[in-house]
Scaffold this motif. Structure first.
Motif, PDB file in Angstrom:
ATOM      1  N   VAL A 157      56.772  31.031  28.442  1.00  0.00           N
ATOM      2  CA  VAL A 157      56.284  30.838  27.082  1.00  0.00           C
ATOM      3  C   VAL A 157      57.317  29.996  26.333  1.00  0.00           C
ATOM      4  N   PRO A 158      56.917  28.853  25.773  1.00  0.00           N
ATOM      5  CA  PRO A 158      57.876  28.007  25.044  1.00  0.00           C
ATOM      6  C   PRO A 158      58.632  28.804  23.982  1.00  0.00           C
ATOM      7  N   ASP A 159      59.905  28.500  23.818  1.00  0.00           N
ATOM      8  CA  ASP A 159      60.771  29.262  22.917  1.00  0.00           C
ATOM      9  C   ASP A 159      60.296  29.231  21.474  1.00  0.00           C
ATOM     10  N   GLU A 160      59.615  28.157  21.069  1.00  0.00           N
ATOM     11  CA  GLU A 160      59.211  28.039  19.669  1.00  0.00           C
ATOM     12  C   GLU A 160      57.993  28.886  19.316  1.00  0.00           C
ATOM     13  N   LEU A 161      57.398  29.563  20.316  1.00  0.00           N
ATOM     14  CA  LEU A 161      56.205  30.372  20.067  1.00  0.00           C
ATOM     15  C   LEU A 161      56.564  31.846  19.878  1.00  0.00           C
ATOM     16  N   VAL A 162      55.803  32.502  19.008  1.00  0.00           N
ATOM     17  CA  VAL A 162      55.936  33.940  18.780  1.00  0.00           C
ATOM     18  C   VAL A 162      54.711  34.625  19.376  1.00  0.00           C
ATOM     19  N   GLU A 163      54.922  35.686  20.151  1.00  0.00           N
ATOM     20  CA  GLU A 163      53.817  36.441  20.761  1.00  0.00           C
ATOM     21  C   GLU A 163      53.492  37.666  19.911  1.00  0.00           C
ATOM     22  N   ILE A 164      52.200  37.852  19.624  1.00  0.00           N
ATOM     23  CA  ILE A 164      51.719  39.045  18.928  1.00  0.00           C
ATOM     24  C   ILE A 164      50.767  39.771  19.867  1.00  0.00           C
ATOM     25  N   PRO A 165      51.198  40.858  20.525  1.00  0.00           N
ATOM     26  CA  PRO A 165      50.317  41.581  21.454  1.00  0.00           C
ATOM     27  C   PRO A 165      49.087  42.127  20.731  1.00  0.00           C
ATOM     28  N   LEU A 166      47.917  42.002  21.373  1.00  0.00           N
ATOM     29  CA  LEU A 166      46.665  42.477  20.777  1.00  0.00           C
ATOM     30  C   LEU A 166      46.087  43.674  21.532  1.00  0.00           C
ATOM     31  N   LEU A 167      45.920  43.561  22.847  1.00  0.00           N
ATOM     32  CA  LEU A 167      45.371  44.687  23.605  1.00  0.00           C
ATOM     33  C   LEU A 167      45.653  44.519  25.087  1.00  0.00           C
ATOM     34  N   GLU A 168      45.551  45.631  25.802  1.00  0.00           N
ATOM     35  CA  GLU A 168      45.634  45.620  27.258  1.00  0.00           C
ATOM     36  C   GLU A 168      44.225  45.794  27.797  1.00  0.00           C
ATOM     37  N   ASP A 169      43.851  44.941  28.736  1.00  0.00           N
ATOM     38  CA  ASP A 169      42.482  44.880  29.245  1.00  0.00           C
ATOM     39  C   ASP A 169      42.454  45.354  30.695  1.00  0.00           C
ATOM     40  N   GLN A 170      41.785  46.486  30.933  1.00  0.00           N
ATOM     41  CA  GLN A 170      41.707  47.094  32.269  1.00  0.00           C
ATOM     42  C   GLN A 170      40.999  46.168  33.258  1.00  0.00           C
ATOM     43  N   LEU A 171      41.551  46.024  34.447  1.00  0.00           N
ATOM     44  CA  LEU A 171      40.888  45.253  35.493  1.00  0.00           C
ATOM     45  C   LEU A 171      39.920  46.153  36.264  1.00  0.00           C
ATOM     46  N   THR A 172      38.778  45.589  36.598  1.00  0.00           N
ATOM     47  CA  THR A 172      37.756  46.340  37.332  1.00  0.00           C
ATOM     48  C   THR A 172      37.299  45.517  38.531  1.00  0.00           C
ATOM     49  N   VAL A 173      36.622  46.188  39.459  1.00  0.00           N
ATOM     50  CA  VAL A 173      36.040  45.495  40.594  1.00  0.00           C
ATOM     51  C   VAL A 173      34.518  45.478  40.420  1.00  0.00           C
ATOM     52  N   LEU A 174      33.924  44.333  40.676  1.00  0.00           N
ATOM     53  CA  LEU A 174      32.469  44.206  40.641  1.00  0.00           C
ATOM     54  C   LEU A 174      31.925  44.360  42.059  1.00  0.00           C
ATOM     55  N   LEU A 175      30.959  45.248  42.183  1.00  0.00           N
ATOM     56  CA  LEU A 175      30.331  45.518  43.479  1.00  0.00           C
ATOM     57  C   LEU A 175      28.834  45.294  43.372  1.00  0.00           C
ATOM     58  N   PRO A 176      28.208  44.786  44.433  1.00  0.00           N
ATOM     59  CA  PRO A 176      26.748  44.667  44.382  1.00  0.00           C
ATOM     60  C   PRO A 176      26.097  46.044  44.370  1.00  0.00           C
ATOM     61  N   ALA A 177      24.978  46.155  43.685  1.00  0.00           N
ATOM     62  CA  ALA A 177      24.255  47.437  43.637  1.00  0.00           C
ATOM     63  C   ALA A 177      23.955  47.901  45.063  1.00  0.00           C
ATOM     64  N   GLY A 178      24.154  49.177  45.303  1.00  0.00           N
ATOM     65  CA  GLY A 178      23.931  49.727  46.634  1.00  0.00           C
ATOM     66  C   GLY A 178      25.150  49.706  47.518  1.00  0.00           C
ATOM     67  N   HIS A 179      26.245  49.090  47.073  1.00  0.00           N
ATOM     68  CA  HIS A 179      27.485  49.102  47.864  1.00  0.00           C
ATOM     69  C   HIS A 179      27.983  50.546  47.968  1.00  0.00           C
ATOM     70  N   PRO A 180      28.437  50.966  49.135  1.00  0.00           N
ATOM     71  CA  PRO A 180      28.880  52.362  49.300  1.00  0.00           C
ATOM     72  C   PRO A 180      29.950  52.794  48.304  1.00  0.00           C
ATOM     73  N   LEU A 181      30.849  51.885  47.930  1.00  0.00           N
ATOM     74  CA  LEU A 181      31.933  52.245  47.015  1.00  0.00           C
ATOM     75  C   LEU A 181      31.464  52.377  45.568  1.00  0.00           C
ATOM     76  N   ALA A 182      30.251  51.893  45.276  1.00  0.00           N
ATOM     77  CA  ALA A 182      29.739  51.963  43.909  1.00  0.00           C
ATOM     78  C   ALA A 182      29.479  53.395  43.479  1.00  0.00           C
ATOM     79  N   ARG A 183      29.431  54.330  44.426  1.00  0.00           N
ATOM     80  CA  ARG A 183      29.209  55.740  44.072  1.00  0.00           C
ATOM     81  C   ARG A 183      30.488  56.412  43.559  1.00  0.00           C
ATOM     82  N   ARG A 184      31.619  55.764  43.755  1.00  0.00           N
ATOM     83  CA  ARG A 184      32.886  56.343  43.314  1.00  0.00           C
ATOM     84  C   ARG A 184      33.135  56.040  41.829  1.00  0.00           C
ATOM     85  N   ARG A 185      33.929  56.886  41.187  1.00  0.00           N
ATOM     86  CA  ARG A 185      34.292  56.651  39.787  1.00  0.00           C
ATOM     87  C   ARG A 185      35.350  55.562  39.685  1.00  0.00           C
TER      88      ARG A 185
END
Length: 301
Positions: A157-185
């Motif tokens: 990040v260039p030194d002249e910039l100031v960062e203002i944190p906004l939020l943390e965004d959870q990563l998820t996996v996309l599975l096709p409907a009917g995939h065996p792992l789609a039954r898991r939480r």
């Protein structure tokens, strides 16, 4: 450079026809008017008035200045009013550069809040992803940049910039409907080691390689696209699985796709960036404040 007070006094002398009348109109003493006109004549370098009996008439230089005085004062008044509007948050234009999912989720609510509370602040919206969006900020092409970073990926990040944190965004996996792992939480990333993958933008693809590498395997990337809707369509068609931020799922939801949180949990950081000196501009700080409020209400926080 002319003193604006002297121009105003000169204009009043011309309008009223005498120093004494100008003094009464402005609430000054006549000697004060005389001193101001002498100072203005020193700045100009030539007399502005010629005595004609008991009255005054303009010299040639005075005539020239008189023709411009009203316009000068009008421009100064307009400038003062505009500055007052900006400092009192009645007006302002802020250029915001954001990546697609932020433009879809964070920006509309932010602009709605501004329209309700500060209708004089206008937002010009640009679209770009990091690191290009950060460079646009450095080049002065925008006033605020929204960008995202991933853990384990060390972005400069260039030194002249100031960062203002906004939020943390959870990563998820996309599975096709009917995939065996789609039954898991939630889904273990190692359970996807043998899957084919649909990858996103360069930064997201780099993170996918990093996350999978941390779990001991290299993902089999068969398609790459920056289009979030296309990613979901490919997953729905059974062409592969994909890793996407939860923010994307809040506005893209294909009926034949299931989204599940990843384990171990991983999140991307969404932040606003500004040049340090822009933090002193009222309209910019107000847009930042509204962005922080909107981000705090998102489930990704």
């Amino acid at each position: 450079m002319f003193d604006s007070r002297h121009i105003k006094t000169f204009h009043e002398v011309v309008r009223t026809g005498s120093y004494s009348a100008a003094a009464r109109a402005l609430g000054y003493t006549q000697p004060a008017i005389t001193q101001q006109m002498k100072a203005l004549e020193r700045d100009v370098g030539t007399p502005l008035f010629i005595r004609a009996g008991r009255g005054l008439r303009l010299s040639e230089a005075g005539e020239a200045l008189s023709r411009h005085a009203a316009a000068i004062l009008g421009s100064m008044s307009a400038a003062e009013e505009q500055i007052h509007a900006l400092t009192r948050l009645r007006a302002g234009r802020v250029r915001v550069c954001a990546f697609p999912s932020a433009n879809t989720i964070l920006i509309p609510e932010t602009m709605a809040r501004l329209a309700a509370g500060h209708p004089g602040i206008h937002v010009d919206l640009l679209g770009d992803k990091p690191p290009e969006s950060l460079q646009r900020l450095v080049r002065g092409e925008c006033d605020i940049t929204l960008a995202f970073t991933y853990p384990g990926l060390h972005d400069h990040v260039p030194d002249e910039l100031v960062e203002i944190p906004l939020l943390e965004d959870q990563l998820t996996v996309l599975l096709p409907a009917g995939h065996p792992l789609a039954r898991r939480r939630a889904v273990q990333l190692t359970d996807l080691a043998q899957e084919r993958w649909i990858a996103g933008c360069l930064r997201c693809r780099t993170n996918l390689l990093h996350e999978c590498g941390e779990q001991g395997f290299a993902p089999d990337i068969v398609f790459t696209t920056d289009d979030g809707l296309a990613v979901q369509a490919m997953v729905a068609a059974g062409l592969g699985v994909a890793m996407v931020p939860a923010l994307v799922l809040s506005f893209l939801c294909h009926p034949r796709v299931s989204g599940r949180p990843l384990q171990p949990a991983s999140r991307r950081q969404i932040s606003a960036y500004v040049l340090r000196e822009h933090l002193r501009i009222p309209a910019t700080t107000q847009v930042l404040a509204e962005l922080k409020t909107v981000a705090s209400h998102k489930t990704g926080c």
